[in-house]
Design an enzyme around this catalytic site. Structure first.
Site, short mmCIF file in Angstrom:
data_model
loop_
_atom_site.label_atom_id
_atom_site.label_comp_id
_atom_site.label_asym_id
_atom_site.label_seq_id
_atom_site.Cartn_x
_atom_site.Cartn_y
_atom_site.Cartn_z
N ASP A 81 0.87 -1.17 -0.08
CA ASP A 81 0.03 -0.14 0.16
C ASP A 81 0.98 1.20 0.08
OD1 ASP A 81 -2.52 1.27 0.21
OD2 ASP A 81 -2.35 1.40 2.21
N HIS A 82 0.66 2.26 -0.72
CA HIS A 82 1.29 3.44 -0.74
C HIS A 82 2.72 3.40 -0.94
CE1 HIS A 82 -2.29 5.97 -0.07
NE2 HIS A 82 -2.44 5.33 0.89
N HIS A 179 -7.59 9.97 4.65
CA HIS A 179 -7.11 8.98 5.72
C HIS A 179 -7.16 9.37 7.21
CE1 HIS A 179 -4.39 7.84 1.87
NE2 HIS A 179 -5.16 6.70 2.23
N LYS A 183 -12.60 12.49 8.72
CA LYS A 183 -12.85 12.54 7.47
C LYS A 183 -13.61 13.62 6.74
CE LYS A 183 -12.10 7.43 7.10
NZ LYS A 183 -10.69 7.69 6.78
N HIS A 210 -9.64 4.39 -0.90
CA HIS A 210 -8.77 4.71 0.23
C HIS A 210 -9.57 5.34 1.25
CE1 HIS A 210 -4.67 3.50 -1.18
NE2 HIS A 210 -5.45 3.18 -2.11
N GLY A 211 -9.17 5.41 2.55
CA GLY A 211 -9.63 6.19 3.58
C GLY A 211 -11.09 5.62 3.87
N SER A 213 -12.43 3.76 6.39
CA SER A 213 -12.80 3.44 7.64
C SER A 213 -13.94 4.19 8.20
CB SER A 213 -11.45 3.60 8.64
OG SER A 213 -10.78 2.85 8.90
N ASN A 254 -9.87 0.02 1.51
CA ASN A 254 -8.94 0.11 2.46
C ASN A 254 -9.19 0.57 3.79
OD1 ASN A 254 -7.51 -0.28 0.16
ND2 ASN A 254 -6.14 1.32 0.22
P1 13P Z 1 -8.28 4.60 6.70
O1 13P Z 1 -7.72 5.78 7.47
O2 13P Z 1 -9.79 5.25 6.64
O3 13P Z 1 -8.41 3.24 7.51
O4 13P Z 1 -7.57 4.37 5.41
C1 13P Z 1 -6.78 3.52 5.19
C2 13P Z 1 -6.10 3.63 3.81
O5 13P Z 1 -6.69 4.04 2.84
C3 13P Z 1 -4.73 2.93 3.53
O6 13P Z 1 -4.48 3.22 2.35
#
Ligand code: 13P
Length: 319
Positions: A81-82, A179, A183, A210-211, A213, A254
């Site tokens: 990832d990233h 992230h 948010k 992504h992001g 959660s 993610n």
């Molecule tokens: P969160 O911070 O929302 O869990 O996102 C994680 C993410 O996108 C990792 O690449």
């Protein structure tokens, strides 16, 4: 059994999404595989460049081999990832990854194309698939931060040009998430209109959120009651929005922050309630159990429950 994340994503397209969980330690690995086994769901295990530096690539690979032995029924893919170009080259060489993400999204379009195309050339030569990113998320992923000034939604027409020119296998799109635990403000949520426009330009192409959660208010409340100081404005992506996004081509979701919030809540509550305790195994056991439950529910919510066997049959075979 290990599969390529892109094979799993192609099978999922339009029907459900793969949970892609950021993990870096033994308790998370147990929780993740237990949760996936309970949901009978295919999953993506992902490590960032910074997590690899923290735990050591060899340690993470051995943890995965352990999980593979302990939970043989779990269909999973391993993803970087990233990554930057260097991290992608290193991950490609390691033989541990079925796919890597090159995140050159902070660079201007043309440079992002060049960097991504270079990684695609290198990775495809080894049979490894590539996720790229166009547009920018806000917030902090490990130590890398994008400010609100630089945060940009993905442009749909650029997305098509980008996919055509780079040859990438999946695309992370910026549609309003960030992230971390903060948010949205007010009623803001995912820009599904933008996602729909992107899908129109690249129909059938696997997209990544992504992001993603959920940042449950109950977790924040319990963390703060146990001595934490997470700001009340903490908020995440609503389940109903993720479901809508799946129908619009999101096939990989993610999730890192939610796992860290559960870790924080479990440990804060444990040491608050057992102030004389200094054994890590008490909270460790609780965390494995709680994280497994979270993963199980998340996989079901994403529509991946009971899909492990058919996904494994569709995927081209173990990597
Ligand atoms: P969160 O911070 O929302 O869990 O996102 C994680 C993410 O996108 C990792 O690449």
């Amino acid at each position: 059994m290990r599969f390529s994340s892109i094979d799993l994503m192609r099978f999922a397209y339009g029907r459900y999404a793969l949970g892609a969980f950021n993990v870096s330690n033994l308790e998370q690995m147990h929780g993740l595989f237990r949760g996936a086994a309970a949901a009978r769901a295919p999953i993506i295990v992902q490590f960032t460049r910074v997590m690899r530096q923290y735990a050591h690539p060899a340690m993470l690979e051995q943890l995965l081999r352990g999980a593979e032995t302990i939970y043989p029924g779990v269909a999973f893919a391993v993803h970087l990832d990233h990554g930057d170009e260097e991290a992608c080259a290193d991950a490609t060489k390691s033989g541990h990854f079925g796919s890597v993400m090159i995140d050159a999204s902070a660079h201007p379009f043309e440079q992002n194309v060049q960097k991504t195309a270079r990684v695609v050339g290198l990775a495809h030569a080894q049979g490894i698939k590539v996720e790229a990113e166009l547009g920018q998320l806000q917030g902090i992923e490990d130590e890398e931060e994008a400010t609100s000034n630089t945060a940009l939604l993905t442009d749909p027409v650029q997305a098509r040009l980008f996919v055509d020119r780079t040859g990438c296998d999946s695309l992370a799109v910026a549609i309003g998430t960030s992230h971390g635990a903060y948010k949205f403000s007010g009623d803001h949520g995912l820009r599904l209109d933008r996602l729909e426009a992107i899908q129109r330009e690249v129909p059938g192409f696997p997209l990544v959120l992504h992001g993603a959660s959920g940042v449950p208010p109950e977790e924040i409340r319990r963390i703060n009651e146990a001595g934490g100081r997470i700001a009340e404005e903490a908020s995440g992506v609503r389940a109903s929005e993720v479901e809508a996004a799946i129908r619009l081509g999101i096939t990989k979701v993610n999730i890192g922050t939610d796992g860290r919030l559960i870790w924080t809540r479990v440990h804060r509550e444990f040491f608050r309630d057992h102030p004389a305790e200094f054994n890590f195994m008490g909270p460790g056991e609780t965390y494995m159990r709680e994280y497994a439950l979270f993963v199980e529910r998340k996989c079901v919510q994403l529509g991946g429950g009971n899909r492990a066997e058919e996904a494994a049959q569709f995927a081209c075979g173990p990597v």
